[in-house]
Design a protein around this motif. Sequence first.
Motif, short mmCIF file in Angstrom:
data_model
loop_
_atom_site.label_atom_id
_atom_site.label_comp_id
_atom_site.label_asym_id
_atom_site.label_seq_id
_atom_site.Cartn_x
_atom_site.Cartn_y
_atom_site.Cartn_z
N PHE A 126 0.85 -1.19 0.00
CA PHE A 126 0.00 0.00 0.00
C PHE A 126 0.89 1.24 0.00
O PHE A 126 1.98 1.24 0.59
N TYR A 127 0.39 2.31 -0.64
CA TYR A 127 1.24 3.48 -0.88
C TYR A 127 0.50 4.77 -0.52
O TYR A 127 -0.73 4.82 -0.46
N GLY A 154 1.25 11.20 5.18
CA GLY A 154 1.33 10.15 4.16
C GLY A 154 1.62 8.79 4.78
O GLY A 154 1.07 7.77 4.34
N GLN A 155 2.48 8.77 5.79
CA GLN A 155 2.80 7.49 6.45
C GLN A 155 1.54 6.91 7.09
O GLN A 155 1.25 5.71 6.96
N ASN A 198 -0.46 3.40 6.17
CA ASN A 198 -0.74 2.43 7.23
C ASN A 198 -2.23 2.16 7.36
O ASN A 198 -2.66 1.02 7.59
N ALA A 199 -3.05 3.21 7.22
CA ALA A 199 -4.50 3.04 7.32
C ALA A 199 -5.04 2.14 6.21
O ALA A 199 -5.95 1.33 6.44
N LYS A 200 -4.48 2.27 5.02
CA LYS A 200 -4.90 1.41 3.92
C LYS A 200 -4.58 -0.05 4.24
O LYS A 200 -5.40 -0.95 3.98
N LEU A 239 -6.31 -5.53 6.28
CA LEU A 239 -6.16 -6.56 7.30
C LEU A 239 -7.43 -6.73 8.12
O LEU A 239 -7.75 -7.82 8.57
N ASP A 240 -8.15 -5.63 8.33
CA ASP A 240 -9.38 -5.70 9.11
C ASP A 240 -10.43 -6.59 8.48
O ASP A 240 -11.36 -7.05 9.14
#
Length: 356
Positions: A28-29, A37-38, A42-44, A49-50
């Motif tokens: 993911f980017y 942006g980080q 991470n949220a994506k 994963l959720d």
Amino acid sequence: MGKRTNTARWTGKMWRIDVQQDGKRKSFYSSRPGRTGQREANAKADAWLDDGIAARAPKVADAGKLWLHEVEVTTCTTNYRPTESRWRNWILPAIGTLRVNKLTDQDLQEVINNAYTAGRSRKVLKLLAADMRAFCKYCRKAKLSAYIPEDLKIPAGARYKGKTILQPADLVKLFNVDTTTYRGQTVQDEYINAYRFQVLTGLRPGELLGLDWADIHGNTVNVCRSINIIGEETCGKNENAVRSFQLSTLARHVLEEQREATGGVGSVFHILNEQQYYRRWKAYCTANGLTQCSLYELRHTFVSVVKTLPAGEVKDLVGHSEDMDTFGVYSHALTGDAEDTAQAVNGVFLQVLKNA
């Protein structure tokens, strides 16, 4: 279900994070610069994963019971009790009704902010942050959530709780007055050498209670056990607690007096428990007009007296790790070799007593 154990990294052009779930790997980017942006990358990854987490993950209150049970069975009682207390008083009221897979950094930050507003010390705030990180790690291991706290902050205004130490005039009394008051009578204090030895060596109260004559070989003291507040024998607070040090001349003299008084067999100071020891110490302070301080603050007194010595030598004496801020936490304002360190400690105490 996969779980994210890493965080997005900057490639030079964008943020990238690689995660894996059920044998499937995805990247993911985010092209946004900075921490925004980080967090986006991470949220994506977390959202993907959720998908492998149950649609209705348990509430924090329910998952917390399971986590606290694990803490209770895998650590000592003296660690579990304060952890449970912090959870019950600060964390549970704030986030107990939330689902574990819906937690955010802001939810956890508010717990810390509430405790700060209520006047809790910097140490308590750091412990709360550590508790919540440990809880979230448990949830990831149990496949209840993929959430990793990344941006918890301790408010800049938070301060460590002030400590009280014995002042030079108090030390003069301690090393010259052997009596206390018991049931209205002036009597010899049977723990006088324990008070003096703790001030001269910086031992923790539990280490003092656990000290046996078999641990003392000539001028060397081997600290290898501790008796906690509920009477359990442990190996000490941490891996640095097990240590050896050389006795200063003053400390050796105190032990010689104790040996003559008790015979030099078994426990050095024959203290029943920490609660009784503390009651007797408070009675001694009241009877002789010493500054009232806790048993642990006798350790602070030691570090404050010897704060002019090299930090590395003091860390070895009191059982601190290399990265522990010994003087920052333990030292407070006053109104080469193991033998060299022992004599340096001796000289500092003699100077303080002389100048007082």
